[in-house]
Every structure is written in structure tokens, then in C-alpha cells.
Design a protein around this motif. Structure first.
Motif, PDB file in Angstrom:
ATOM      1  N   GLN A   1       0.979  -1.094  -0.031  1.00 18.49           N
ATOM      2  CA  GLN A   1      -0.132  -0.139  -0.063  1.00 18.49           C
ATOM      3  C   GLN A   1       0.856   1.115  -0.018  1.00 18.49           C
ATOM      4  O   GLN A   1       0.559   1.898  -0.690  1.00 18.49           O
ATOM      5  CB  GLN A   1      -0.741   0.010   1.291  1.00 18.49           C
ATOM      6  CG  GLN A   1      -1.890   1.227   1.281  1.00 18.49           C
ATOM      7  CD  GLN A   1      -2.670   0.940   2.519  1.00 18.49           C
ATOM      8  OE1 GLN A   1      -2.741   0.127   3.238  1.00 18.49           O
ATOM      9  NE2 GLN A   1      -3.436   2.227   2.871  1.00 18.49           N
TER      10      GLN A   1
ATOM     11  N   LYS B   1       2.222   3.019  -3.069  1.00 21.17           N
ATOM     12  CA  LYS B   1       1.419   3.805  -4.033  1.00 21.17           C
ATOM     13  C   LYS B   1       0.731   5.053  -3.265  1.00 21.17           C
ATOM     14  O   LYS B   1      -0.253   5.822  -3.859  1.00 21.17           O
ATOM     15  CB  LYS B   1       0.456   2.943  -4.841  1.00 21.17           C
ATOM     16  CG  LYS B   1       1.185   1.912  -5.609  1.00 21.17           C
ATOM     17  CD  LYS B   1      -0.076   1.079  -6.357  1.00 21.17           C
ATOM     18  CE  LYS B   1       0.650   0.013  -7.303  1.00 21.17           C
ATOM     19  NZ  LYS B   1      -0.673  -0.918  -7.989  1.00 21.17           N
TER      20      LYS B   1
ATOM     21  N   ARG C   1      -6.861   4.130   3.275  1.00 23.89           N
ATOM     22  CA  ARG C   1      -7.519   3.135   2.293  1.00 23.89           C
ATOM     23  C   ARG C   1      -8.018   3.686   1.354  1.00 23.89           C
ATOM     24  O   ARG C   1      -8.003   3.377   0.284  1.00 23.89           O
ATOM     25  CB  ARG C   1      -8.114   1.951   2.918  1.00 23.89           C
ATOM     26  CG  ARG C   1      -7.307   0.821   3.650  1.00 23.89           C
ATOM     27  CD  ARG C   1      -8.183  -0.156   4.531  1.00 23.89           C
ATOM     28  NE  ARG C   1      -7.481  -1.216   5.179  1.00 23.89           N
ATOM     29  CZ  ARG C   1      -7.041  -2.269   4.521  1.00 23.89           C
ATOM     30  NH1 ARG C   1      -7.220  -2.437   3.409  1.00 23.89           N
ATOM     31  NH2 ARG C   1      -6.304  -3.067   5.499  1.00 23.89           N
TER      32      ARG C   1
ATOM     33  N   PHE D   1      -5.525   5.563  -1.020  1.00 25.30           N
ATOM     34  CA  PHE D   1      -4.930   4.390  -1.611  1.00 25.30           C
ATOM     35  C   PHE D   1      -5.778   4.057  -2.872  1.00 25.30           C
ATOM     36  O   PHE D   1      -5.529   4.197  -4.175  1.00 25.30           O
ATOM     37  CB  PHE D   1      -4.823   3.356  -0.818  1.00 25.30           C
ATOM     38  CG  PHE D   1      -4.199   2.261  -1.923  1.00 25.30           C
ATOM     39  CD1 PHE D   1      -2.738   2.132  -2.133  1.00 25.30           C
ATOM     40  CD2 PHE D   1      -5.196   1.265  -2.208  1.00 25.30           C
ATOM     41  CE1 PHE D   1      -2.344   1.191  -2.967  1.00 25.30           C
ATOM     42  CE2 PHE D   1      -4.399   0.203  -2.787  1.00 25.30           C
ATOM     43  CZ  PHE D   1      -3.371   0.017  -3.069  1.00 25.30           C
ATOM     44  N   ALA D   2      -7.360   4.072  -2.700  1.00 23.22           N
ATOM     45  CA  ALA D   2      -8.133   3.586  -3.637  1.00 23.22           C
ATOM     46  C   ALA D   2      -8.622   4.715  -4.562  1.00 23.22           C
ATOM     47  O   ALA D   2      -9.795   4.377  -5.476  1.00 23.22           O
ATOM     48  CB  ALA D   2      -9.299   2.579  -3.217  1.00 23.22           C
TER      49      ALA D   2
ATOM     50  N   GLY E   1     -10.471   4.542  -7.931  1.00 28.46           N
ATOM     51  CA  GLY E   1     -11.574   3.889  -8.208  1.00 28.46           C
ATOM     52  C   GLY E   1     -12.804   4.224  -7.840  1.00 28.46           C
ATOM     53  O   GLY E   1     -13.934   3.877  -8.351  1.00 28.46           O
ATOM     54  N   TRP E   2     -12.722   5.077  -6.901  1.00 35.53           N
ATOM     55  CA  TRP E   2     -14.410   5.696  -6.441  1.00 35.53           C
ATOM     56  C   TRP E   2     -14.504   7.059  -6.583  1.00 35.53           C
ATOM     57  O   TRP E   2     -15.613   7.578  -6.408  1.00 35.53           O
ATOM     58  CB  TRP E   2     -14.221   5.349  -4.801  1.00 35.53           C
ATOM     59  CG  TRP E   2     -13.126   6.230  -3.872  1.00 35.53           C
ATOM     60  CD1 TRP E   2     -12.053   5.601  -3.521  1.00 35.53           C
ATOM     61  CD2 TRP E   2     -13.439   7.409  -3.486  1.00 35.53           C
ATOM     62  NE1 TRP E   2     -11.527   6.677  -2.909  1.00 35.53           N
ATOM     63  CE2 TRP E   2     -12.246   7.579  -2.736  1.00 35.53           C
ATOM     64  CE3 TRP E   2     -14.383   8.484  -3.745  1.00 35.53           C
ATOM     65  CZ2 TRP E   2     -11.948   8.894  -1.911  1.00 35.53           C
ATOM     66  CZ3 TRP E   2     -13.957   9.709  -3.095  1.00 35.53           C
ATOM     67  CH2 TRP E   2     -12.850  10.168  -2.093  1.00 35.53           C
TER      68      TRP E   2
END
Length: 356
Positions: free
Chosen positions: A109, A112, A324, A327-328, A331-332
Motif C-alpha cells: 500500500q 502507491k 485506504r 489509496f483507492a 476507483g471511487w
């Protein structure tokens, strides 16, 4: 595990024998930074002077060095009396170091994402057991912008005198060293990236824990309302039993000089920066131990050891969730076709109402 002794040694050697020249949270931070020297990039952003000792104002970062990587910043101790916010961040940093020795998922994690920490923004106030900094300025009301409506008497910020609480500083003067240092860290390590988050940990009056986001100066809604609404939905889906109230700060009251309003308004237009303030409801602790009302620290912090541990356990999940989410983010984050719909939903949900 060979990591445990160095951390213990760091705690032992980082402490100074002169208790009057320091305070526990500052020593804990130095010990964590010493133990994590192989992982953290540490910067002394400024020096803060008091009537007694001087303190270095530290920031620490860990993770990807890619300037395009998403990032999240954790801040605390803007108000010197609100020690529990600092303790929460130090707890998270300490756990992070231990996990790095075995948690391969965390290691991946951090390749990135960038994590930035500034756990003690107001060391002089924390050392002196005061809300304001050593010059009597409430740092959370020290940015130059003024509220667009009526603010609560004194509590919304006042420029009369540092002898009264919630002093903004003299009109027209430069911001305080600590305020300028926080904004420098945000500008250089967070808002310069395509996507970043920030969580500023406080404690204050109330029976509920709250997550507030800009604006504090106006009842107008922020430009990135769809992104904040999506983040709120993710939090509710991931932590369905959380008790956080999630709303613009202006839904509670307006405020002069909010640092996060200033940081948000000075973020490049093509970047997404989502700052939030965690307000831990201190009346929850006072209700269980009313004698805390007679202690300056007890008004803003849990006093009993088991309650401190419970607060640290309870809110560590929020910090991990936000890391998190950063990190993501690719995608959202809502795309253009979805933003208009989310804008309507978010506006209806957070419809501006009359501030106090």
C-alpha cells in the motif's frame, strides 16, 4: 522480532530528565521518529518559542515519493488542551511502525500512497496547558479570511485581545508561525497532488463525534461536494455502526480564520483536496466522570486510562479507513457523468441552514 527492542530503546533515550522542559506527547513523538528513522522522512518545519523552552515543529512522511501518488495528512494538537487528538495520531504512527515489520499488504500500500503526519501543531500551547499558542492566538481562527455571516460571540473568533479566548490575532498581521507551518505542509505535501485527504483531530463539547469539512466561513457548499458525499457513503458502508456526524462545519456555526477553509481555497483548481476535522465529543467522557469538569484537561480529554485506550481503539479504524480511501481514490472518485447526480443528492442532504 528484532524491531521491538529498538523502539523500546528509542523511548528510553529520547526522553529528557527535565520534565519542565518538555511534555509527554512531544517525547513520544520524538521516540517514534527515532525508532522509525529508516521509514519516516522527518522535517523540522519551524521552531516555536515559549517563555521557557523552545520546540521543533516536526512533520513526518512515509510511503511513495511519486508526486502524483495520492496522499493523506493527519494533524493534531492545534489546540494545546486537546491532547487526545495528538495521542490518537501517535497511537496510529506507532502501530504503523510495528506493522511494517510483518504486514506485506501495508508495505504494498505504501508503495502507491503517501502518509503525512503533523501530530503536534501547537507544542507551546500543549507545554503551557493552554488552548492558544504562546502568543495567545487560537490557531484555528488565525487565517486571514472573515466569515460571510454572523459568528457566535467570541467563539467565532475575536480580534480584541489575547486575554480573551478565541483570539484570531491582530487584523492585518502575518499568520502565526504554527499556522503558517501547517499550511506549508499542506501546500507542499498534500494539495500539490491530484488527490489528497486531511484529517485534523480535535476534541470539543458535544455528546457525539463529528466529522466536519469546509466551509466554516460561509453557508455556501464546497466545490467538491460530490466527492465528499461519496466518501461519506463509503464510510457508512464500511463502518455501518459508526456514530460520526458528517457535515459541513457551517451547519453548526460560522467561524473567522479557519485554517482548512484557507487551505482548501488555495488548492489548485484541477486538484481534489478533501480536508476534514474530527471533533471528539468530550461530553461523553464528562457524563461518565463529572469530576472532569473541575479539570482543565478533563473538559477536553478522557482522564481515566481505560477510557483513553477505548478512544484510541475506537477511532484508529477511521484513520485506517481514510488511508485506504486515499489509496483507492482512482476507483471511487466520481466521473463527470455521475457528479451532477451526486451534486443534487449531496446538496439536498447538506442543504445549508441558518448558522448560530
Amino acid at each position: 522480532m528484532d524491531f521491538l527492542p529498538p523502539l523500546a530503546d528509542a523511548y528510553r533515550f529520547a526522553r529528557t530528565p527535565d520534565a519542565a522542559a518538555t511534555f509527554a506527547e512531544h517525547e513520544d513523538l520524538k521516540a517514534i521518529l527515532l525508532a522509525g528513522g529508516a521509514h519516516f522522512e522527518v522535517h523540522t518545519v519551524a521552531e516555536v518559542h515559549t517563555a521557557g523552552p523552545s520546540f521543533s515543529l516536526f512533520s513526518a512522511a512515509i510511503g511513495s515519493r511519486d508526486p502524483q501518488a495520492p496522499a493523506i495528512g493527519f494533524f493534531g494538537g492545534i489546540h494545546g488542551l486537546e491532547r487526545i487528538g495528538t495521542q490518537l495520531i501517535l497511537h496510529y504512527m506507532r502501530a504503523l511502525l510495528f506493522r511494517l515489520e510483518w504486514d506485506t499488504l501495508l508495505q504494498q500500500q505504501l508503495q502507491k500512497i503517501r502518509l503525512v503526519f503533523m501530530p503536534i501543531v501547537n507544542p507551546g500551547g500543549m507545554w503551557a496547558h493552554k488552548r492558544a499558542n504562546p502568543r495567545g492566538v487560537d490557531l484555528m481562527r488565525n487565517a486571514p479570511q472573515r466569515a460571510e455571516g454572523r459568528v457566535p460571540f467570541l467563539a467565532g473568533g475575536q480580534t480584541l485581545t489575547p486575554l480573551l479566548p478565541w483570539y484570531c490575532g491582530r487584523a492585518g498581521q502575518a499568520m502565526e508561525t504554527e499556522s503558517a507551518a501547517l499550511l506549508q505542509v499542506v501546500r507542499e505535501q498534500l494539495a500539490c497532488r491530484p488527490f489528497s485527504l486531511a484529517l485534523d483531530c480535535h476534541s470539543g463539547y458535544g455528546f457525539t463525534d463529528s466529522l466536519w469539512f469546509p466551509y466554516a466561513r460561509t453557508r455556501r457548499l464546497m466545490a467538491h461536494l460530490p466527492e465528499m458525499f461519496t466518501l461519506k457513503a463509503m464510510l457508512e458502508q464500511s463502518m455501518p455502526h459508526h456514530d460520526y456526524s458528517f457535515e459541513p462545519q457551517s451547519n453548526q456555526y460560522l467561524l473567522h480564520g479557519d485554517l482548512w477553509d484557507h487551505a482548501y481555497d488555495h488548492t489548485p483548481e484541477d486538484h481534489v483536496f478533501l480536508p476534514m476535522t474530527l471533533e471528539l465529543g468530550s461530553w461523553l467522557w464528562i457524563r461518565k466522570n463529572p469530576r472532569q469538569l473541575f479539570s482543565r484537561h478533563g473538559i477536553f480529554n478522557p482522564i481515566k486510562a481505560h477510557r483513553i485506550k477505548r478512544v484510541l481503539r475506537r477511532h484508529a479504524d477511521l484513520l485506517d479507513f481514510l488511508a485506504r480511501a486515499a489509496f483507492a481514490a482512482p476507483g471511487w472518485l466520481p466521473l463527470a457523468a455521475r457528479r451532477d447526480q451526486l451534486q443534487q443528492l449531496a446538496t439536498a442532504h447538506w442543504r445549508p441552514r441558518r448558522a448560530l
